[in-house]
Design a protein around this motif. Structure first.
Motif, PDB file in Angstrom:
ATOM      1  N   ARG A  68       0.724  -0.915   0.032  1.00 15.31           N
ATOM      2  CA  ARG A  68      -0.163  -0.138   0.182  1.00 15.31           C
ATOM      3  C   ARG A  68       0.610   0.663  -0.575  1.00 15.31           C
ATOM      4  O   ARG A  68       1.716   1.784   1.129  1.00 15.31           O
ATOM      5  CB  ARG A  68      -1.094  -0.277   0.792  1.00 15.31           C
ATOM      6  CG  ARG A  68      -1.791  -1.089   1.067  1.00 15.31           C
ATOM      7  CD  ARG A  68      -2.721  -1.585   2.060  1.00 15.31           C
ATOM      8  NE  ARG A  68      -3.751  -2.646   2.171  1.00 15.31           N
ATOM      9  CZ  ARG A  68      -4.362  -2.878   2.969  1.00 15.31           C
ATOM     10  NH1 ARG A  68      -4.612  -1.177   4.065  1.00 15.31           N
ATOM     11  NH2 ARG A  68      -4.932  -4.167   3.008  1.00 15.31           N
ATOM     12  N   LYS A 102       0.549   5.656   0.060  1.00 19.68           N
ATOM     13  CA  LYS A 102       0.013   7.153   0.415  1.00 19.68           C
ATOM     14  C   LYS A 102       0.491   7.721  -0.466  1.00 19.68           C
ATOM     15  O   LYS A 102       1.591   8.387   0.535  1.00 19.68           O
ATOM     16  CB  LYS A 102      -0.458   6.557   1.318  1.00 19.68           C
ATOM     17  CG  LYS A 102      -1.385   8.338   2.251  1.00 19.68           C
ATOM     18  CD  LYS A 102      -2.360   8.775   3.377  1.00 19.68           C
ATOM     19  CE  LYS A 102      -3.130   9.685   3.308  1.00 19.68           C
ATOM     20  NZ  LYS A 102      -3.492   9.522   4.974  1.00 19.68           N
ATOM     21  N   TYR A 103      -0.588   8.446  -1.423  1.00 18.35           N
ATOM     22  CA  TYR A 103       0.843   9.541  -1.465  1.00 18.35           C
ATOM     23  C   TYR A 103       0.295  11.239  -1.088  1.00 18.35           C
ATOM     24  O   TYR A 103      -0.806  11.453  -1.081  1.00 18.35           O
ATOM     25  CB  TYR A 103       0.259   9.885  -3.147  1.00 18.35           C
ATOM     26  CG  TYR A 103       1.092   8.454  -3.679  1.00 18.35           C
ATOM     27  CD1 TYR A 103       1.952   8.296  -4.717  1.00 18.35           C
ATOM     28  CD2 TYR A 103       0.448   7.361  -4.385  1.00 18.35           C
ATOM     29  CE1 TYR A 103       2.678   7.299  -4.832  1.00 18.35           C
ATOM     30  CE2 TYR A 103       0.667   6.602  -4.631  1.00 18.35           C
ATOM     31  CZ  TYR A 103       1.896   6.026  -4.921  1.00 18.35           C
ATOM     32  OH  TYR A 103       2.141   5.057  -5.759  1.00 18.35           O
ATOM     33  N   VAL A 104       1.870  11.699  -0.454  1.00 11.18           N
ATOM     34  CA  VAL A 104       1.001  12.845   0.581  1.00 11.18           C
ATOM     35  C   VAL A 104       2.237  14.244   0.370  1.00 11.18           C
ATOM     36  O   VAL A 104       0.961  15.293  -0.398  1.00 11.18           O
ATOM     37  CB  VAL A 104       1.989  13.273   1.763  1.00 11.18           C
ATOM     38  CG1 VAL A 104       1.490  13.881   2.235  1.00 11.18           C
ATOM     39  CG2 VAL A 104       2.044  10.839   2.326  1.00 11.18           C
ATOM     40  N   ASN A 147       5.765  10.488   0.934  1.00 15.59           N
ATOM     41  CA  ASN A 147       4.585   9.366   0.550  1.00 15.59           C
ATOM     42  C   ASN A 147       5.542   8.143   1.560  1.00 15.59           C
ATOM     43  O   ASN A 147       6.084   8.354   2.494  1.00 15.59           O
ATOM     44  CB  ASN A 147       5.470   8.447  -0.580  1.00 15.59           C
ATOM     45  CG  ASN A 147       4.634   7.017  -0.925  1.00 15.59           C
ATOM     46  OD1 ASN A 147       4.669   6.152   0.184  1.00 15.59           O
ATOM     47  ND2 ASN A 147       3.912   7.028  -2.071  1.00 15.59           N
ATOM     48  N   LYS A 148       3.731   7.618   1.725  1.00 16.52           N
ATOM     49  CA  LYS A 148       3.623   6.670   3.433  1.00 16.52           C
ATOM     50  C   LYS A 148       3.331   5.458   2.290  1.00 16.52           C
ATOM     51  O   LYS A 148       2.718   4.671   1.574  1.00 16.52           O
ATOM     52  CB  LYS A 148       3.328   7.139   4.219  1.00 16.52           C
ATOM     53  CG  LYS A 148       3.548   8.015   5.087  1.00 16.52           C
ATOM     54  CD  LYS A 148       2.398   8.852   6.100  1.00 16.52           C
ATOM     55  CE  LYS A 148       2.580  10.044   7.105  1.00 16.52           C
ATOM     56  NZ  LYS A 148       1.464   9.986   7.873  1.00 16.52           N
TER      57      LYS A 148
END
Length: 155
Positions: free
Chosen positions: A80, A82-84, A122-123
């Motif tokens: 997974r 997550k685009y920050v 990003n995470k």
């Protein structure tokens, strides 16, 4: 101008505080990773976290070649991202890999930061499971060779 690596200033995230073992890599964003707006194409973050994962596995002494030699492969079964915020051409990013679980699976969480601004970009996380090469069976417990490497690092 990019800050020297030793002056990188971030507060440890919740993820980093829970990490058993961590490693990082610095990557200067190359031109071939960006789109026409000079922003990193989203798919390249997978490559960046792979680089950090390889650094972590090297630190453990259990990289992909060692895995295979020990009789196991470790496919990713969950990923997974997550685009920050966006990395851009010429930026240097620092990619952290944090090992969070190892007894029944390998769960690694990642953080990608802009090295100059310390902004999170990003995470991500990946989950890998051991598969016995000889019989192609998924293992419900991590092989002792891996567990031993981790516990040795934990001291």
């Amino acid at each position: 101008m990019t800050k020297p690596a030793e002056s990188f200033d971030i507060k440890p995230s919740k993820m980093a505080k829970k990490a058993l073992i961590s490693a990082f890599v610095d990557i200067k964003v190359p031109f071939y990773d960006v789109d026409s707006m000079r922003v990193v194409w989203h798919g390249h973050y997978v490559k960046y976290i792979e680089d950090a994962r390889c650094e972590l596995l090297d630190k453990l002494g259990y990289n992909y070649l060692a895995m295979e030699e020990s009789g196991y492969i470790w496919p990713i079964v969950d990923m997974r991202l997550k685009y920050v915020a966006s990395a851009k051409f010429g930026n240097t990013v620092r990619v952290f890999a944090h090992l969070l679980e190892y007894e029944s699976r390998m769960k690694i969480e990642y953080e990608v930061y802009d090295l100059e601004s310390s902004v999170i970009l990003n995470k991500a996380h990946t989950v890998q499971v051991a598969v016995n090469i000889a019989n192609e069976e998924m293992q419900f417990e991590s092989p002792s060779v891996f567990v031993d490497k981790v516990t040795k690092q934990l001291g």
